[in-house]
Write an enzyme that holds these catalytic residues in place. Structure first.
Site, PDB file in Angstrom:
ATOM      1  N   ALA A 231       0.800  -1.225   0.000  1.00  0.00           N
ATOM      2  CA  ALA A 231       0.000   0.000   0.000  1.00  0.00           C
ATOM      3  C   ALA A 231       0.833   1.276   0.000  1.00  0.00           C
ATOM      4  CB  ALA A 231      -0.950  -0.019   1.199  1.00  0.00           C
TER       5      ALA A 231
ATOM      6  N   GLU B 220      10.115  -5.653  -3.759  1.00  0.00           N
ATOM      7  CA  GLU B 220       9.085  -6.382  -3.010  1.00  0.00           C
ATOM      8  C   GLU B 220       9.530  -7.833  -2.877  1.00  0.00           C
ATOM      9  OE1 GLU B 220       6.361  -8.176  -1.002  1.00  0.00           O
ATOM     10  OE2 GLU B 220       6.330  -5.987  -1.174  1.00  0.00           O
TER      11      GLU B 220
ATOM     12  N   SER C 207       0.551  -4.384  -4.164  1.00  0.00           N
ATOM     13  CA  SER C 207      -0.663  -3.545  -4.132  1.00  0.00           C
ATOM     14  C   SER C 207      -1.933  -4.362  -3.899  1.00  0.00           C
ATOM     15  CB  SER C 207      -0.789  -2.748  -5.437  1.00  0.00           C
ATOM     16  OG  SER C 207       0.286  -1.866  -5.589  1.00  0.00           O
TER      17      SER C 207
ATOM     18  N   CYS D 174      -6.310  -6.538   4.370  1.00  0.00           N
ATOM     19  CA  CYS D 174      -7.532  -6.592   5.190  1.00  0.00           C
ATOM     20  C   CYS D 174      -8.544  -7.598   4.649  1.00  0.00           C
ATOM     21  CB  CYS D 174      -8.180  -5.213   5.257  1.00  0.00           C
ATOM     22  SG  CYS D 174      -7.128  -3.930   5.974  1.00  0.00           S
TER      23      CYS D 174
ATOM     24  N   ARG E  75       3.822   1.786 -16.037  1.00  0.00           N
ATOM     25  CA  ARG E  75       3.865   3.204 -15.673  1.00  0.00           C
ATOM     26  C   ARG E  75       5.293   3.651 -15.357  1.00  0.00           C
ATOM     27  NH1 ARG E  75      -0.749   4.370 -11.398  1.00  0.00           N
ATOM     28  NH2 ARG E  75      -0.474   6.460 -12.259  1.00  0.00           N
TER      29      ARG E  75
ATOM     30  N   VAL F  82      15.349  -6.450   0.295  1.00  0.00           N
ATOM     31  CA  VAL F  82      16.419  -5.536   0.691  1.00  0.00           C
ATOM     32  C   VAL F  82      16.954  -6.015   2.036  1.00  0.00           C
ATOM     33  CG1 VAL F  82      16.977  -3.170   1.372  1.00  0.00           C
ATOM     34  CG2 VAL F  82      15.503  -3.591  -0.608  1.00  0.00           C
TER      35      VAL F  82
ATOM     36  N   ASP G  13       2.688   0.449   7.990  1.00  0.00           N
ATOM     37  CA  ASP G  13       2.708  -0.295   9.251  1.00  0.00           C
ATOM     38  C   ASP G  13       4.052  -0.271   9.956  1.00  0.00           C
ATOM     39  OD1 ASP G  13       0.152  -0.888   8.517  1.00  0.00           O
ATOM     40  OD2 ASP G  13       0.484  -3.028   8.183  1.00  0.00           O
TER      41      ASP G  13
ATOM     42  N   TRP H 205     -33.791   9.827  17.760  1.00  0.00           N
ATOM     43  CA  TRP H 205     -32.509  10.153  18.379  1.00  0.00           C
ATOM     44  C   TRP H 205     -31.549   9.030  18.022  1.00  0.00           C
ATOM     45  CZ3 TRP H 205     -30.779  14.452  20.800  1.00  0.00           C
ATOM     46  CH2 TRP H 205     -31.729  15.396  21.169  1.00  0.00           C
TER      47      TRP H 205
ATOM     48  N   ARG I 128     -25.949  12.592  24.807  1.00  0.00           N
ATOM     49  CA  ARG I 128     -26.811  13.230  25.815  1.00  0.00           C
ATOM     50  C   ARG I 128     -26.533  12.669  27.210  1.00  0.00           C
ATOM     51  NH1 ARG I 128     -32.964  13.053  23.980  1.00  0.00           N
ATOM     52  NH2 ARG I 128     -33.169  14.391  25.822  1.00  0.00           N
TER      53      ARG I 128
END
Length: 463
Positions: free
Chosen positions: A15, A39, A45, A49, A76, A86, A291, A442, A450
């Site tokens: 991410a 990676e 990507s 979750c 890209r 790494v 993270d 409410w 309240r």
């Protein structure tokens, strides 16, 4: 002879790392900025979750969790090197050492700008048998695939989940959906330690109702292995729980091995410390996010580690803007999270009672029972809301919700109120949407506000 473009090196291809790389590419052309990303896994990507829902069969295909493939990133003009870890960071010479995990080839890559997005790693206490076959942590897509492979090979149908945080609870549900007999062994007094115990007990009841055996207040001392070397039981001082598969749900810790070895600043929970622009403190050309970092808690005023994909993607956008010559900041978090156990929805934001005490805040706490819709409307479901407010000032400090359909996302109201530093009295005037299919006249959040106002006033009244 033309100058070579600046080089951005990104360590971590999920991410934060790929959001940063993509945002930097939007702002700077390949002839201006070369981007190399490493990676170590097979996937990039993806939605971590979503792993419990894939394991549980709610999501059919693994690839549905992948937002953008390695090939799409390369299209890209991002040099994304998969299955490449790494292993060393040399800050003085501005370079990283990497190893191709398939060939063993190692090389150094120089950088002008560096992004550390190394993520988190599942907590694995040094217990006998913890690394045996059949014991699984679930943090990456590779982890999820390894667990599914084990389930496919395993004839027995007994699963033990160690830990009852978000991952533990969600994996227990996934294994129930797979037809396993599930036992959850939890060292806490109730599941979901991110809630106060009086709210966690509601989750306990729901899990028991699903047929999950809940064992609270239990310390695991060993993962017992059979003659074949595979895990066969989870052992506590009181009892042994047979297991054909063991899933660790003990939470995660920041993966900062590289950062620590390089002398980068770490916080109390081991996460990398950054400034508001996500630059590593004291290092002009190194950024970190996701993270592996600590972030500012806007309610307590302290740095803390929170591993959530929402933050990781935002960090990537901020970092990519900075690397690309723009400007953005990440001001902090209020600690909002939601989860579910079948149809039970669980939400929290802000501080628990223990959090407030830890930072010296005095507070009042109230709990109310309400429903998701007007009581006379079909399928109106019960909901419990707990709210904390600061003594005297009445500033909202936190809220927790446990209920059925329509409960969890109400926590967003409190998340906004916390960010705006609203008082509970100000919250009672919020103009929330109302119609019988969606809410009582409410809203439950306003009912809690309240009651919190009354508690603050009573607390401040002369005795």
């Amino acid at each position: 002879m033309a100058e070579r473009p600046e080089r951005l090196v990104v360590v971590g291809g999920d991410a934060t790392g790929m959001s940063a790389a993509s945002q930097a590419r939007r702002l700077r052309k390949p002839e201006e900025l070369e981007i190399v990303a490493f990676e170590r896994g097979h996937f990039t990507s993806y939605s971590a979750c979503g792993i419990p829902y894939w394991v549980g069969g709610v999501v059919d295909e693994r690839d549905a969790l992948v937002a953008r493939t390695a090939a799409q990133h390369r299209e890209r003009d991002i040099d994304l090197r998969m299955r490449t870890e790494v292993t060393e960071l040399d800050v003085e010479k501005r370079r990283v050492r990497s190893r191709d995990l398939d060939t063993g080839t190692e090389e150094w890559t120089e950088y002008d700008k560096l992004v550390l997005a190394t993520g988190a790693t599942p907590v694995r206490p040094p217990l006998p048998g913890i690394d045996a076959p059949g014991v699984h942590g679930v943090q990456t897509l590779d982890d999820g695939q390894a667990l599914l492979d084990t389930l496919a090979r395993t004839e027995g149908r007994r699963a033990v989940v160690v830990g009852a945080g978000y991952i533990g609870v969600e994996m227990a549900e996934a294994l129930i959906q797979r037809g396993y007999e599930v036992t959850v062994v939890n060292r806490g007094s109730e599941p979901m330690s991110t809630l106060d115990p009086d709210m966690g007990c509601l989750v306990h009841d729901a899990m028991t109702g699903l047929g999950i055996e809940m064992v609270n207040g239990a310390e695991v001392t060993e993962i017992r292995t059979g003659d074949d070397g595979r895990a066969c039981a989870v052992v506590t001082p009181e009892k042994e729980y047979p297991a054909d598969v063991v899933v660790l749900g003990l939470g995660v810790r920041p993966e900062t091995t590289l950062a620590e070895a390089a002398g980068l600043p770490l916080g109390a929970s081991g996460g990398i410390l950054t400034d508001l622009a996500m630059r590593v403190r004291g290092y002009e050309d190194i950024w970190a996010g996701g993270d592996c970092v600590e972030v500012l808690d806007l309610v307590s005023g302290r740095d803390r580690h929170i591993a959530l994909g929402t933050h990781a993607n935002k960090h990537g956008q901020v970092i990519g803007s900075g690397v690309g010559g723009g400007y953005a900041t990440f001001p902090g978090v209020v600690g909002t999270a939601v989860s579910k156990v079948c149809d039970l929805e669980i939400a929290r934001t802000g501080l628990r009672e223990k959090d407030a005490r830890a930072v010296g805040l005095q507070y009042v706490a109230v709990t109310i029972e309400s429903t998701s819709r007007v009581g006379y409307f079909p399928n109106a479901a019960p909901m419990t809301v707990k709210m904390l407010a600061e003594r005297l000032s009445g500033r909202l400090l936190g809220m927790q919700i446990v209920g059925r359909e329509g409960a969890a996302k109400r926590v967003d109201i409190a998340a906004v109120a916390l960010t705006a530093k609203m008082t509970v009295e100000q919250m009672t005037a919020l103009d929330l949407g109302y119609a019988p299919p969606f809410s009582p006249v409410w809203d439950p959040v306003l009912v809690a506000a309240r009651k919190a106002v009354q508690a603050v006033r009573a607390d401040a009244a002369p005795q």
